[in-house]
Design an enzyme around this catalytic site. Structure first.
Site, PDB file in Angstrom:
ATOM      1  N   LEU A   1      10.794  -5.047  10.636  1.00 42.70           N
ATOM      2  CA  LEU A   1      11.415  -3.727  10.614  1.00 42.70           C
ATOM      3  C   LEU A   1      11.232  -3.106   9.232  1.00 42.70           C
ATOM      4  O   LEU A   1      11.693  -3.658   8.224  1.00 42.70           O
ATOM      5  CB  LEU A   1      12.899  -3.830  10.970  1.00 42.70           C
TER       6      LEU A   1
ATOM      7  N   ARG B   1      19.545   4.986  -1.103  1.00 42.03           N
ATOM      8  CA  ARG B   1      20.154   4.528  -2.358  1.00 42.03           C
ATOM      9  C   ARG B   1      19.132   4.168  -3.423  1.00 42.03           C
ATOM     10  O   ARG B   1      19.477   3.975  -4.583  1.00 42.03           O
ATOM     11  CB  ARG B   1      21.084   3.348  -2.086  1.00 42.03           C
TER      12      ARG B   1
ATOM     13  N   ASN C   1     -21.105   1.781 -19.767  1.00 42.05           N
ATOM     14  CA  ASN C   1     -21.434   1.668 -18.349  1.00 42.05           C
ATOM     15  C   ASN C   1     -21.249   2.946 -17.547  1.00 42.05           C
ATOM     16  O   ASN C   1     -21.625   3.006 -16.384  1.00 42.05           O
ATOM     17  CB  ASN C   1     -20.586   0.556 -17.712  1.00 42.05           C
TER      18      ASN C   1
ATOM     19  N   ASN D   1     -23.753 -15.402 -26.855  1.00 43.61           N
ATOM     20  CA  ASN D   1     -22.715 -15.009 -27.803  1.00 43.61           C
ATOM     21  C   ASN D   1     -22.686 -13.482 -27.914  1.00 43.61           C
ATOM     22  O   ASN D   1     -23.713 -12.847 -28.173  1.00 43.61           O
ATOM     23  CB  ASN D   1     -22.984 -15.619 -29.176  1.00 43.61           C
TER      24      ASN D   1
ATOM     25  N   LYS E   1      11.292   2.614   1.084  1.00 46.50           N
ATOM     26  CA  LYS E   1      11.932   1.465   0.437  1.00 46.50           C
ATOM     27  C   LYS E   1      11.049   0.229   0.431  1.00 46.50           C
ATOM     28  O   LYS E   1      10.944  -0.474  -0.585  1.00 46.50           O
ATOM     29  CB  LYS E   1      13.266   1.165   1.117  1.00 46.50           C
TER      30      LYS E   1
ATOM     31  N   ALA F   1      11.345   0.647   8.761  1.00 44.77           N
ATOM     32  CA  ALA F   1      11.470   2.079   9.034  1.00 44.77           C
ATOM     33  C   ALA F   1      12.436   2.795   8.113  1.00 44.77           C
ATOM     34  O   ALA F   1      12.455   4.028   8.071  1.00 44.77           O
ATOM     35  CB  ALA F   1      11.908   2.294  10.488  1.00 44.77           C
TER      36      ALA F   1
END
Length: 451
Positions: free
Chosen positions: A8, A15, A368, A359, A22, A10
């Protein structure tokens, strides 16, 4: 026995004071929803349905990003948990085996707890996950006699005597899929909130002669996230658990409280993680690697014996082979560094392939991006890239080749060649004192004019 999942997801989460749904707020660099999906997928379900509502498109996209096989269905009106599960039932029609109902904002249910609920299904038609609450607050109460569950009472509808009970409902339920669909269809909304409570299926089942049972887990597993404060609590709880598991698995954390893991971080035994290291999504650290202090890693792979940092950043696509050294103030992005490569300091390697035992000198940059497209730099085996070399991609430096310090390399460098791409130095003997005198005179004149 096959298993199905309904998650669930939905709720709006008013708050949270956020435009973001959420379940898409993050803990450990992953949406809350992904935590719930990870727990449920440990059961290897044949079917997964995520019920969306607020921000349905974004939630559905996040669900499919974690598992492309999942189905989503929208709960257009928020009429309670029973109504939400009812939206998923048509997608589970004809499915055999058990069905779990989980919650997208409850991230910490353990796979072991779900397995215990499956085991309890052998004794009960409906199994509910409960917990003993230190502060029961507004949780629904479980009215039980031993393992047998009589009914669930929502706080709004509970008597004072029932509110004194500390055994609380997590909301997680397991039942035979067909039985669950039948029970959900019988839920009414004659309650104080006028909602369809999923919890009512317990009483409905008992009235039909079906048994209901309760499995009890630690309260920490049932932590739900409804506020920003609870989100912070969830982050702290996840990190505490992840740090403890890392230590138990043989990882050295020199300052555990300063290390932050992501949901999918994998660190091998005998790896060493220094202070203030942050792992973003998609990081694997092999056994025996070391990450020094103040590093940030995302979407990368670090092989056995490699060392990273301090103060290094590995971005998505960074692949470090065995015994690679990436030092301080180095950034690696979408680059493959073969065995034994050394990148000591102050360097950016993006969209690059670097051969074994090469190195890279301080201040090297793979240039790039041309403003429109990204281009790749290829550096061969045992090459030596001098300090402050600009490698303007696309460009290739061959095996055993060398670039002079301060060079701008715009053309391919053959194997074992030396490439110099800098302006010729001009030296003027005795000129320095004259220049200093000229500069001082100019400065004195400016100061006099300003007086």
């Amino acid at each position: 026995m096959p298993v199905s999942l309904v998650i669930l997801a939905a709720g709006q989460g008013t708050r949270m004071n956020s435009d973001l749904p959420k379940v898409l707020h993050q803990v450990a660099a992953a949406p809350l929803l992904h935590h719930a999906m990870q727990a449920g997928l440990s059961l290897d379900p044949e079917k997964l349905v995520v019920v969306t509502g607020h921000g349905a498109e974004a939630v559905a996209k996040a669900a499919r990003a974690y598992d492309a096989r999942c189905d989503t269905v929208m709960q257009a009106e928020q009429l309670g948990t029973g109504h939400a599960v009812a939206q998923a039932m048509p997608l589970l029609a004809g499915m055999a085996g058990d069905c779990f109902v989980l919650y997208g904002d409850t991230p910490f249910i353990r796979p072991e707890t779900l397995e215990a609920m499956l085991a309890a299904r052998a004794r009960h038609a409906v199994v509910v996950l409960g917990f003993e609450a230190r502060d029961p607050g507004r949780y629904g109460r479980l009215i039980a006699e031993g393992e047998a569950l009589q009914r669930i009472v929502e706080f709004k509808d509970a008597t004072d005597e029932e509110r004194a009970i500390t055994l609380c409902n997590s909301g997680v339920i397991c039942a035979d899929t067909a039985v669950l669909a039948d029970l959900v269809s019988a839920i009414g909304n004659s309650n104080a909130a006028g909602e369809y409570y999923l919890t009512d299926i317990v009483e409905i089942a008992r009235k039909r002669g079906l048994s209901a049972g309760v499995v009890i887990c630690d309260e920490a597993e049932t932590l739900g996230v409804n506020t920003r404060a609870q989100l912070a609590e969830a982050e702290a709880a996840f990190q505490a658990r992840a740090r403890a598991e890392a230590l138990d698995n043989g990882v050295t954390l020199t300052a555990p409280e300063t290390v932050f893991f992501a949901l999918d971080t994998h660190v091998g035994r005998d790896a060493i993680i220094g202070p203030n290291v942050i792992f973003g999504p998609g990081v694997t650290i092999e056994s025996g690697a070391e990450i020094l202090a103040f590093c940030h890693l995302t979407g990368c792979h670090v092989s056995r014996g490699a060392t990273v940092g301090p103060f290094a950043r590995l971005r998505p696509g960074a692949e470090l082979a065995e015994d690679v050294h990436v030092g301080n103030f180095v950034e690696i992005k979408n680059a493959i560094l073969d065995e034994g490569v050394k990148v000591g300091h102050l360097t950016y390697l993006g969209d690059a392939d670097v051969g074994e035992h090469t190195n890279i000198g301080a201040g090297t940059v793979t240039c790039n991006y041309d403003g429109v497209n990204k281009h790749r730099t290829k550096i061969g085996k045992r090459a030596f890239i001098g300090s402050d070399t600009m490698l303007v991609a696309p460009v290739t430096v061959g095996d055993g080749a060398m670039t002079g310090s301060g060079s701008v390399i715009t053309e391919n460098v053959p194997a074992e060649a030396v490439a110099l791409g800098r302006a010729k130095q001009v030296t003027k003997p005795g000129l320095a004192p004259k220049l200093f005198d000229m500069y001082k005179a100019a400065k004195a004149k400016r100061q006099k004019d300003q007086a």
